[in-house]
Write a protein that holds these residues in place. Structure first.
Motif, PDB file in Angstrom:
ATOM      1  N   ILE B 487      20.892  23.694  -9.971  1.00  0.00           N
ATOM      2  CA  ILE B 487      21.756  23.967 -11.131  1.00  0.00           C
ATOM      3  C   ILE B 487      22.004  25.456 -11.279  1.00  0.00           C
ATOM      4  N   GLU B 488      20.962  26.242 -11.109  1.00  0.00           N
ATOM      5  CA  GLU B 488      21.151  27.681 -11.308  1.00  0.00           C
ATOM      6  C   GLU B 488      22.047  28.272 -10.222  1.00  0.00           C
ATOM      7  N   ARG B 489      21.911  27.754  -8.984  1.00  0.00           N
ATOM      8  CA  ARG B 489      22.804  28.235  -7.921  1.00  0.00           C
ATOM      9  C   ARG B 489      24.249  27.874  -8.260  1.00  0.00           C
ATOM     10  N   ARG B 490      24.468  26.653  -8.699  1.00  0.00           N
ATOM     11  CA  ARG B 490      25.843  26.229  -8.993  1.00  0.00           C
ATOM     12  C   ARG B 490      26.403  26.963 -10.214  1.00  0.00           C
ATOM     13  N   PRO B 509      21.928  26.461 -20.681  1.00  0.00           N
ATOM     14  CA  PRO B 509      20.725  26.870 -19.956  1.00  0.00           C
ATOM     15  C   PRO B 509      20.008  25.619 -19.411  1.00  0.00           C
ATOM     16  N   TYR B 510      19.430  25.729 -18.232  1.00  0.00           N
ATOM     17  CA  TYR B 510      18.780  24.570 -17.605  1.00  0.00           C
ATOM     18  C   TYR B 510      17.682  23.999 -18.495  1.00  0.00           C
ATOM     19  N   MET B 511      16.950  24.897 -19.138  1.00  0.00           N
ATOM     20  CA  MET B 511      15.852  24.442 -19.996  1.00  0.00           C
ATOM     21  C   MET B 511      16.340  23.435 -21.044  1.00  0.00           C
ATOM     22  N   SER B 512      17.525  23.665 -21.597  1.00  0.00           N
ATOM     23  CA  SER B 512      17.985  22.755 -22.641  1.00  0.00           C
ATOM     24  C   SER B 512      18.312  21.386 -22.049  1.00  0.00           C
ATOM     25  N   ARG B 539      11.388  23.245 -32.577  1.00  0.00           N
ATOM     26  CA  ARG B 539      12.345  22.534 -33.418  1.00  0.00           C
ATOM     27  C   ARG B 539      13.716  23.101 -33.118  1.00  0.00           C
ATOM     28  N   PHE B 540      14.737  22.485 -33.675  1.00  0.00           N
ATOM     29  CA  PHE B 540      16.111  22.896 -33.370  1.00  0.00           C
ATOM     30  C   PHE B 540      16.331  23.020 -31.865  1.00  0.00           C
ATOM     31  N   ASP B 541      15.912  21.988 -31.129  1.00  0.00           N
ATOM     32  CA  ASP B 541      15.981  22.033 -29.661  1.00  0.00           C
ATOM     33  C   ASP B 541      17.402  22.107 -29.125  1.00  0.00           C
ATOM     34  N   ALA B 542      18.391  21.748 -29.946  1.00  0.00           N
ATOM     35  CA  ALA B 542      19.772  21.809 -29.464  1.00  0.00           C
ATOM     36  C   ALA B 542      20.391  23.190 -29.691  1.00  0.00           C
ATOM     37  N   TRP B 543      19.672  24.061 -30.385  1.00  0.00           N
ATOM     38  CA  TRP B 543      20.245  25.366 -30.749  1.00  0.00           C
ATOM     39  C   TRP B 543      19.750  26.444 -29.794  1.00  0.00           C
ATOM     40  N   ASP B 544      20.674  27.082 -29.077  1.00  0.00           N
ATOM     41  CA  ASP B 544      20.258  28.128 -28.140  1.00  0.00           C
ATOM     42  C   ASP B 544      19.534  29.267 -28.854  1.00  0.00           C
ATOM     43  N   ASP B 545      19.928  29.557 -30.107  1.00  0.00           N
ATOM     44  CA  ASP B 545      19.299  30.672 -30.824  1.00  0.00           C
ATOM     45  C   ASP B 545      17.918  30.326 -31.366  1.00  0.00           C
ATOM     46  N   TRP B 546      17.685  29.075 -31.623  1.00  0.00           N
ATOM     47  CA  TRP B 546      16.452  28.697 -32.320  1.00  0.00           C
ATOM     48  C   TRP B 546      15.480  27.889 -31.450  1.00  0.00           C
ATOM     49  N   ARG B 547      15.948  27.359 -30.306  1.00  0.00           N
ATOM     50  CA  ARG B 547      15.067  26.547 -29.475  1.00  0.00           C
ATOM     51  C   ARG B 547      13.857  27.381 -29.079  1.00  0.00           C
TER      52      ARG B 547
END
Lengths: 233, 646
Positions: B487-490, B509-512, B539-547
């Motif tokens: 994924i990161e290469r692509r 991000p791959y982590m999400s 918490r807020f796992d869908a939020w890039d700022d808060w995950r």
């Protein structure tokens, strides 16, 4: 008319009307754009035919006298609306019954001369009441005394654009007084501040200057003061 | 007892006990310290207020994310309407506050409250939490905890609300079975009143007895009455009922005919994500995209009549004052009567300054025409979802559109004056190679070039690339999640290839994606992990700022709980087992006992068909025997889009 005040000319059919209204509780926590949207939807529910601007993104022709700061309710704010067809103030008041949100209070409606200047151009001063928590009356009184005795109170300007720049709040604050009959356990502050474009005093800025920035419990604008000829019929 | 007080003047410190509302002054005191305080104050038009003591059952409908998102959730809107129509039931709403408000509430000892009259969430008889998607799972725990409700079912008793989950995420609720008393599988409209009634009739029984009675209601899944059995190699061998009275498999509930769309929709006072009236035009989708979970779990397709939609739309606009109406469906252009509907809606709203939006359009000339009729001059962005860059890969995912057709449609869109085309793609799809990713880049540039040649000034192409998640109840449910390196290469190929004037690229991000896949595909052994991650601050796992990625990394490194400890030597082995391993066709999947009505047998055939690059035509044209018609034979009505079998 359930408590909505109407003056003598309210049965006249006119295109422009001035609504005096109050906001409390939930509606004290909206921005001016959001409050505009609340009004627009309330008037649409009332089937009041607002006039729309021209262009790709037509907007209803409504104008507030001055934005309310977020966190501040009001007892007497002003909104001018322009209609597509002439209505009476009475008719608008009737249509608004049952469709206004619980925390929006219509105080009165009156017709306005079509050619009268915009509300924001007529606004001179505004008065606010603030209830503060965790403050003793005498410490508030001495902060007030110190403020009013100063010739100049310098504060940083708000907003990213003005970062690092300061302004003098003192001349914008016309009156500043303790209110003795505030419900316990709060302590009340009353102020009259300038409200002309570019020379507007804000209650939160006054609290900052007094060093009570973390104490407000409730804030409301109690009065808007217009230039003498306001265009109301 | 104090009545629900729209103008209460109780002093600070008053109330806060279950059964009485929080004093407004306690809430008010926090509001000047937080961003967007309008989220926490209620007061919206069309909310329902009833005397607390005069109803038999009180239900709190909760969305475990911000008000800004939760307010647009159509399911909660429908349930609010159905429940509040009953004189002896009251339904209020709660949302999870943003981190700043959570912190203020915890510091002030203020529990989470419902927005209508500020009753504490813990005071309700039923707490229904939307588990619409997997990234809400840790937020559901946060919501319970902020309400003062023990998050684990075993730590709760009859004094606590019955905690139920519902929404698309319940098609595999196995990672959160320790926290919920029961889940609604499928559509709740017909079942919610039975459920509330049973809860009321049995409210003086011990909770386990109450649940035993509820477990026999079709569509309700009570996880504590099921026991997983694992093979020595770690895979699930089977899930078996522990009680004779509960069904081996829970088949999702459906409503044979769509109930009316709510009219008195709640109008927010503040800006939210989808701030508009909503009218559902049809439910389900017949396209059969192999990655799409919504497409299978919302079958069969049921349509509403044009007359019903237009009348409902007008009633909603009258009752709300909204200036915009959205037609809700998974694929608007597939609504059979769309060409009748659009002109009729326009005629009905003539001169009233109401705009109509049609989300989820197909990529074809017909959809462009539809959008054109609606746009009335304002043409900002047009969205396409080709999903894959190459034709071959599009066929494998059952997205039947050639590159030539797509470019033709893009030409029309730019010619008709739209300035921005948004393209949605996925990477990490089954059998995908780097060449397929190059094809995304090529297509983007071709569309960009068309914009330059035929479009208005300053046309733009915005490309959004997400990572494919193999979801339960899809033809790709056996597929692995692509690994991080791939994924990161692509993604870096895309960043290299898609840049410059008029181009915009966004990706996840791959982590999400990893987290989403883990929670979507997990089994019961993940309960301990979810709880541990939440304890560590996830918490807020869908939020890039808060995950809180660190909390998840630490929880995964610990492999909490006996189940995970016994099975995995390392976090790497754990992640491979749940994410990057292809699941065997004969394996019992953690969600096999929960049935969408589309049979596993059908998914398996379709999974193999994908390998052969074979398309499956829209099932309105030809029935592919997915299982819906057998499973719901007695419910079938004329509104269903399924073809008549010969």
């Amino acid at each position: 008319m359930s408590g909505i005040g109407l003056n003598a000319a309210t049965d006249e059919f006119r295109l422009r009307h001035r609504i005096t209204f109050g906001t409390s509780r939930s509606l004290a926590y909206v921005s001016v754009l959001e409050l505009g949207r609340v009004w627009e939807r309330t008037l649409r529910r009332a089937h009041v035919p607002l006039k729309y601007s021209q262009g790709f993104n037509p907007r209803p022709r409504m104008n507030f006298a001055a934005p309310l700061p977020v966190g501040c309710g009001s007892e007497a704010d002003l909104l001018d609306i322009l209609m597509e067809e002439p209505w009476s103030s009475e008719g608008i008041a009737r249509a608004l019954q049952d469709v206004t949100p619980a925390d929006l209070n219509v105080v009165s409606i009156a017709p306005v001369e079509d050619s009268a200047p915009a509300l924001s151009e007529q606004l001179v001063e505004a008065e606010y009441k603030v209830w503060l928590g965790h403050v003793k009356e005498d410490s508030l009184q001495s902060a007030i005394d110190q403020f009013t005795a100063s010739e100049s109170v310098s504060l940083e300007r708000r907003g990213r654009r003005h970062r690092g720049k300061s302004y003098n709040l003192r001349p914008l604050v016309k009156k500043l007084e303790l209110i003795r009959d505030t419900p316990s356990p709060w302590v009340g502050l009353w102020m009259r501040v300038g409200a002309r474009p570019g020379a507007t005093g804000r209650p939160d800025e006054v609290l900052k200057a007094l060093n009570f920035i973390d104490n407000p419990q409730r804030c409301f604008r109690t009065r808007l003061i217009l230039e003498v000829s306001s265009g109301t019929l | 007892m104090q009545m629900p007080a729209s103008h209460s003047h109780a002093g600070p410190g008053a109330a806060g006990l279950p059964g009485s509302p929080l004093a407004w002054e306690r809430i008010e005191a926090l509001l000047h310290r937080v961003q967007k305080p309008g989220r926490y104050v209620g007061g919206e038009f069309n909310t329902v207020h009833k005397p607390w003591d005069e109803v038999a059952t009180r239900v709190c409908l909760a969305f475990p994310d911000l008000y800004d998102l939760g307010m647009s959730n159509f399911s909660l809107m429908v349930l609010y309407d159905i429940l509040n129509r009953q004189p002896d039931i009251l339904a209020h709403r709660a949302y999870l506050p943003a981190p700043d408000m959570i912190q203020e509430m915890r510091a002030a000892g203020l529990p989470l409250y419902a927005l209508e009259d500020y009753y504490p969430v813990a005071a309700f008889d039923i707490l229904a939490i939307s588990t619409a998607y997997e990234q809400l799972f840790t937020n559901a725990l946060e919501l319970m905890d902020l309400s003062g409700i023990p998050i684990r079912r075993e730590d709760r008793n009859e004094s606590h609300p019955l905690v139920i989950g519902g929404g698309h995420g319940t098609f595999n609720p196995e990672p959160i079975t320790e926290f919920f008393d029961l889940f609604v599988i499928g559509e709740a409209e017909d079942l919610i009143l039975d459920l509330v009634d049973t809860v009321h009739q049995t409210h003086d029984l011990p909770r386990v007895e109450q649940l035993r009675l509820l477990a026999s209601t079709p569509g309700l899944y009570v996880p504590q009455f099921y026991q997983p059995v694992y093979a020595s190699t770690g895979e699930l061998a089977r899930i078996e009922p522990t009680e004779p009275s509960v069904p081996h498999e829970v088949l999702k509930r459906i409503v044979p005919v769509l109930p009316p769309t709510p009219i008195r929709q709640i109008v927010p006072n503040i800006e939210i994500v989808f701030n508009r009236a909503v009218v559902e035009i049809h439910r389900g989708c017949t396209r059969g995209c192999r990655f799409c979970q919504a497409g299978s779990i919302t079958r069969p397709v049921r349509e509403r009549s044009v007359e019903e939609i237009v009348d409902t739309a007008e009633a909603i606009i009258d009752a709300t004052g909204y200036e915009e109406l959205a037609l809700l469906s998974l694929s608007s252009a597939d609504y059979s009567h769309i060409t009748d509907l659009i002109p009729q809606l326009r005629a009905r709203f003539e001169g009233r300054h109401i705009s109509t939006s049609l989300p989820s359009l197909r990529i074809d000339a017909f959809s462009v025409e539809l959008a054109e009729t609606l746009s009335e001059g304002r043409r900002s962005g047009f969205t396409f979802a080709p999903e894959a860059g190459s034709e071959e890969l599009r066929y494998r995912i059952n997205k039947n559109i050639t590159t030539e057709e797509l470019l033709q449609v893009a030409t029309t869109v730019f010619e008709r004056g739209w300035r921005v085309i948004k393209l949605y793609f996925m990477i990490g799809l089954p059998t995908e190679t780097d060449a397929d990713v190059e094809a995304i880049i090529d297509m983007t540039h071709q569309v960009r070039k068309i914009g330059n040649q035929v479009g208005a000034r300053r046309t733009e192409v915005h490309v959004s690339v997400s990572t494919f998640i193999p979801k339960p109840h899809t033809s790709f449910q056996w597929e692995p999640l692509a690994d991080a390196a791939t994924i990161e290469r692509r993604q870096s190929m895309l960043r290299e290839g898609i840049r410059g004037r008029g181009l915009q690229l966004s990706w996840n991000p791959y982590m999400s994606s990893q987290l989403e896949a883990l929670l979507a595909r997990g089994d019961r052994r993940l309960n301990e992990l979810v709880e541990r991650a939440w304890h560590l601050g996830a918490r807020f796992d869908a939020w890039d700022d808060w995950r809180n990625e660190d909390a998840w990394h630490r929880a995964i490194a610990e492999l909490p709980g006996e189940g995970l400890q016994a099975q995995f030597d390392s976090p790497e082995a754990f992640l491979d087992f749940y994410l990057t391993r292809r699941r065997a066709e004969e394996e019992t999947l953690p969600w096999d006992h929960l049935q969408s009505g589309v049979e596993k047998r059908f998914f398996l055939q379709d999974y193999r068909r994908s390998r052969e690059g074979k398309l499956l035509v829209d099932c309105r044209e030809q029935c592919h025997a997915c299982g819906i018609l057998q499973n719901y034979a007695e419910l079938r009505t004329e509104e269903w889009a399924c073809p008549v079998l010969v």
